[in-house]
Design a protein around this motif. Structure first.
Motif, mmCIF file in Angstrom:
data_model
loop_
_atom_site.group_PDB
_atom_site.id
_atom_site.type_symbol
_atom_site.label_atom_id
_atom_site.label_comp_id
_atom_site.label_asym_id
_atom_site.label_seq_id
_atom_site.Cartn_x
_atom_site.Cartn_y
_atom_site.Cartn_z
ATOM 1 N N GLY A 1 31.638 43.866 47.051
ATOM 2 C CA GLY A 1 32.943 43.848 47.947
ATOM 3 C C GLY A 1 33.873 43.002 47.362
ATOM 4 N N HIS A 2 34.779 42.858 48.097
ATOM 5 C CA HIS A 2 36.068 42.478 47.619
ATOM 6 C C HIS A 2 36.617 41.157 47.641
ATOM 7 C CE1 HIS A 2 37.299 46.859 46.360
ATOM 8 N NE2 HIS A 2 36.213 46.866 46.910
ATOM 9 N N TYR A 3 37.209 40.424 46.155
ATOM 10 C CA TYR A 3 37.320 38.854 46.443
ATOM 11 C C TYR A 3 38.868 38.192 45.867
ATOM 12 C CZ TYR A 3 32.395 39.403 47.324
ATOM 13 O OH TYR A 3 31.140 39.234 48.048
ATOM 14 N N LEU A 4 39.472 37.173 46.707
ATOM 15 C CA LEU A 4 40.632 37.408 46.078
ATOM 16 C C LEU A 4 41.045 35.901 46.144
ATOM 17 C CD1 LEU A 4 43.623 38.026 46.351
ATOM 18 C CD2 LEU A 4 44.059 37.660 48.181
ATOM 19 N N LEU A 5 41.239 35.289 44.957
ATOM 20 C CA LEU A 5 41.400 33.930 44.153
ATOM 21 C C LEU A 5 42.698 33.335 44.680
ATOM 22 C CD1 LEU A 5 39.864 34.619 40.378
ATOM 23 C CD2 LEU A 5 38.958 33.157 41.509
ATOM 24 N N ALA A 6 42.234 32.429 44.555
ATOM 25 C CA ALA A 6 44.607 31.517 45.521
ATOM 26 C C ALA A 6 45.188 31.735 44.313
ATOM 27 C CB ALA A 6 43.996 29.813 45.109
ATOM 28 N N ASP A 7 45.304 32.663 43.268
ATOM 29 C CA ASP A 7 46.082 32.459 41.945
ATOM 30 C C ASP A 7 46.493 34.631 42.308
ATOM 31 O OD1 ASP A 7 44.034 33.696 40.834
ATOM 32 O OD2 ASP A 7 44.715 32.307 38.260
ATOM 33 N N GLY A 8 45.741 34.901 43.132
ATOM 34 C CA GLY A 8 46.345 36.076 43.448
ATOM 35 C C GLY A 8 45.525 37.017 42.206
ATOM 36 N N GLY B 1 42.408 39.433 42.199
ATOM 37 C CA GLY B 1 41.132 39.785 42.852
ATOM 38 C C GLY B 1 40.035 40.380 41.709
ATOM 39 N N LEU B 2 38.988 39.707 42.482
ATOM 40 C CA LEU B 2 37.512 40.254 41.932
ATOM 41 C C LEU B 2 36.969 40.999 42.508
ATOM 42 C CD1 LEU B 2 36.516 37.120 41.590
ATOM 43 C CD2 LEU B 2 37.195 38.464 39.259
ATOM 44 N N VAL B 3 36.484 42.442 42.021
ATOM 45 C CA VAL B 3 35.498 43.467 42.637
ATOM 46 C C VAL B 3 33.808 42.896 41.978
ATOM 47 C CG1 VAL B 3 34.933 45.818 42.949
ATOM 48 C CG2 VAL B 3 37.638 45.024 42.612
ATOM 49 N N GLU C 1 35.957 25.306 39.359
ATOM 50 C CA GLU C 1 35.165 25.897 39.685
ATOM 51 C C GLU C 1 36.806 26.186 40.860
ATOM 52 O OE1 GLU C 1 32.379 23.585 42.077
ATOM 53 O OE2 GLU C 1 31.581 23.328 40.123
ATOM 54 N N GLN C 2 36.663 28.187 40.995
ATOM 55 C CA GLN C 2 37.618 28.322 41.677
ATOM 56 C C GLN C 2 37.453 28.790 42.780
ATOM 57 O OE1 GLN C 2 39.324 29.903 37.846
ATOM 58 N NE2 GLN C 2 41.387 30.322 39.591
ATOM 59 N N PRO C 3 37.600 28.955 44.490
ATOM 60 C CA PRO C 3 37.058 29.268 45.785
ATOM 61 C C PRO C 3 37.422 31.006 45.392
ATOM 62 C CG PRO C 3 37.815 27.692 46.145
ATOM 63 C CD PRO C 3 38.465 27.488 44.171
ATOM 64 N N ALA C 4 36.912 31.831 45.944
ATOM 65 C CA ALA C 4 37.559 32.726 46.495
ATOM 66 C C ALA C 4 37.355 33.415 47.850
ATOM 67 C CB ALA C 4 37.261 33.810 45.108
ATOM 68 N N ALA C 5 37.625 34.075 48.584
ATOM 69 C CA ALA C 5 38.091 34.895 49.996
ATOM 70 C C ALA C 5 37.770 35.688 49.768
ATOM 71 C CB ALA C 5 38.640 34.482 51.206
ATOM 72 N N ARG C 6 36.660 37.017 51.040
ATOM 73 C CA ARG C 6 35.883 37.741 50.266
ATOM 74 C C ARG C 6 37.789 38.558 51.334
ATOM 75 N NH1 ARG C 6 30.383 40.039 51.489
ATOM 76 N NH2 ARG C 6 30.270 42.282 50.412
ATOM 77 N N VAL C 7 37.716 39.569 51.299
ATOM 78 C CA VAL C 7 38.728 40.833 51.675
ATOM 79 C C VAL C 7 38.970 41.988 51.793
ATOM 80 C CG1 VAL C 7 40.846 38.578 50.445
ATOM 81 C CG2 VAL C 7 40.223 40.789 49.334
ATOM 82 N N GLY C 8 40.058 42.208 52.473
ATOM 83 C CA GLY C 8 39.421 44.116 52.526
ATOM 84 C C GLY C 8 39.580 44.284 51.266
ATOM 85 N N GLU C 9 39.434 45.801 50.554
ATOM 86 C CA GLU C 9 39.170 46.521 49.458
ATOM 87 C C GLU C 9 40.409 46.690 49.169
ATOM 88 O OE1 GLU C 9 38.115 50.422 48.838
ATOM 89 O OE2 GLU C 9 38.280 50.940 50.719
ATOM 90 N N GLU C 10 41.726 47.080 50.911
ATOM 91 C CA GLU C 10 42.910 47.123 49.738
ATOM 92 C C GLU C 10 43.571 46.578 49.081
ATOM 93 O OE1 GLU C 10 41.665 47.297 52.798
ATOM 94 O OE2 GLU C 10 43.246 45.126 53.217
ATOM 95 N N ILE C 11 43.636 45.134 49.292
ATOM 96 C CA ILE C 11 44.121 43.903 48.682
ATOM 97 C C ILE C 11 43.856 43.779 47.020
ATOM 98 C CG2 ILE C 11 43.994 41.401 48.018
ATOM 99 C CD1 ILE C 11 44.972 42.005 51.329
ATOM 100 N N THR C 12 42.839 44.499 46.534
ATOM 101 C CA THR C 12 42.120 44.052 45.644
ATOM 102 C C THR C 12 43.010 45.881 44.716
ATOM 103 O OG1 THR C 12 40.292 45.121 46.230
ATOM 104 C CG2 THR C 12 40.452 42.615 45.665
ATOM 105 N N ARG C 13 42.599 46.665 45.796
ATOM 106 C CA ARG C 13 43.590 47.605 45.303
ATOM 107 C C ARG C 13 45.067 48.391 45.060
ATOM 108 N NH1 ARG C 13 44.159 51.618 48.946
ATOM 109 N NH2 ARG C 13 41.826 51.179 49.771
ATOM 110 N N ASN C 14 45.758 47.190 45.657
ATOM 111 C CA ASN C 14 47.138 47.152 45.704
ATOM 112 C C ASN C 14 47.230 45.815 44.099
ATOM 113 O OD1 ASN C 14 47.521 48.076 47.710
ATOM 114 N ND2 ASN C 14 47.608 46.604 49.676
#
Length: 360
Positions: free
Chosen positions: A168-175, A177-179, A237-250
């Motif tokens: 899935g797709h994940y987003l770190l606090a500093d913007g 993304g992780l795929v 230790e940086q948390p990343a929230a799960r996000v929709g794929e459009e986020i990381t694509r953007n």
DNA sequence: CTTCTGACA
DNA sequence: TGTCAGTA
């Protein structure tokens, strides 16, 4: 050289003296199962090289504030990673020295002000309080995490069916993304703008990378669904929230556009100038960095300062382009040579990445 | 003179 | 973890 055995085997008292411990302490460690010296016929303890090495590790871990039981847990799994530990110790001590030097400089300048009959502003008093109170357990915590993260990992077999949970797709606090993708029975991770690397399981929901000392632990929310992850890296230790794929694509599209067009970030040159100036003074603005970068910067501040001192006065800098990872790269000219500096900003405008190196 | 164990602070 | 007692 007939007394070979005596050269390498120490009695309890000898060993204690060399290690800066007491015989009592050796006994305690032994009862905790931390060391197992062999015995003579008279039941006297004998410490050989292996035991000495183990003791050195125990002492080092104790300095980090670990309890004996904590050390026992850590050491029970694998053998001694002495070099990793020493490297970490070195880092911790350097951090400590830099903190002390910062504090000394500050106190010195404030005293000079008072001596000159000036009053201290509340702002100065606040920094003073901050610097001095910064006995900063957080720095120690970072050092500890770094050690934990650098320790050798062992791969386990995990049912690949589980991998579907993680993809899935994940987003770190500093913007950033992780795929996470699953390919066959393997799991891969890609940080936006960077090449994909494989992640290996070390426990249910816990993976580690081999290319860098970093781990990824997936977190599950209500119903056991994977709702995010925590990236363990650089002592952070940086948390990343799960996000929709459009986020990381953007994120990646914006990145690609910036790289392609080579447009520098607004005010990039001014930002870089002030960062260089701060580092030259040995007082980087850590609040202007994301915590993970600040942690890294604290470690390197001393070295960067020395290097800047060697390079002499700043003469000018010119934008070179945007790296494939989206970092603004500048050529920086000094009296005594040139360097390449690169940086990237987080979504909130703080520095998320910074590097300085020889120009290519 | 030394270590070892066990007990108590 | 320091210290003390009673041994080997």
């Amino acid at each position: 050289m007939t007394k070979r055995r005596e050269d390498v085997l120490l009695t309890a008292a000898e060993c204690a003296e060399r290690m800066g411990l007491t015989v009592r302490a050796l006994r305690v460690y032994e009862r905790q199962g931390l060391v197992a010296p062999r015995r003579t016929q008279k039941n006297w303890r004998l410490y050989g090289p292996a035991e000495i090495a183990r003791l050195a590790e125990i002492v080092a871990l104790k300095r980090l504030g670990l309890s004996l039981s904590g050390i026992a847990r850590l050491l029970s799994g694998q053998g001694a990673d002495l070099d990793g530990l020493l490297a970490m110790q070195q880092q911790t001590l350097q951090d400590l020295r830099e903190r002390a030097e910062r504090g000394l400089r500050l106190v010195g300048s404030l005293r000079a002000k008072i001596a000159a009959g000036a009053l201290l502003s509340t702002d100065e008093l606040l920094t003073l309080a901050k610097e001095t109170n910064m006995t900063d357990t957080s720095q120690d915590a970072i050092a500890w995490h770094r050690y934990e993260q650098a320790r050798p990992r062992t791969e386990i077999r995990l049912d690949p069916v589980l991998y579907a949970d993680y993809a899935g797709h994940y987003l770190l606090a500093d913007g950033i993304g992780l795929v996470v993708t699953r390919k066959e029975d393997r799991l891969f991770v890609r940080v936006t703008g960077q090449p994909e690397v494989e992640a290996f399981p070390e426990a249910q929901d816990a993976f580690f990378l081999k290319v860098v000392p970093a781990q990824i632990v997936f977190t599950r929310g209500a119903g056991g669904v994977v709702s995010g992850l925590v990236l363990h890296q650089n002592g952070y230790e940086q948390p990343a929230a799960r996000v929709g794929e459009e986020i990381t694509r953007n994120i990646e599209e914006a990145l690609a556009a910036r790289v392609k067009n080579g447009t520098p970030l607004p005010d990039g040159e001014a930002l870089l100038r002030s960062v260089i100036a701060e580092h030259r003074l040995g007082e980087p603005d850590y609040d202007g960095m994301t915590p993970p970068l600040a942690a890294l910067a604290r470690e390197q501040a001393g070295a960067i300062r020395d290097e800047l001192e060697r390079l002499g006065q700043l003469q000018g800098l010119s934008f070179k382009g945007v790296s494939p990872m989206g970092w603004d790269v500048y050529d920086v000219r000094f009296e005594n040579g040139g360097q390449e500096w690169g940086f990237t900003l987080a979504a909130d405008g703080r520095f998320a990445g910074l590097y300085a190196g020889p120009s290519l």
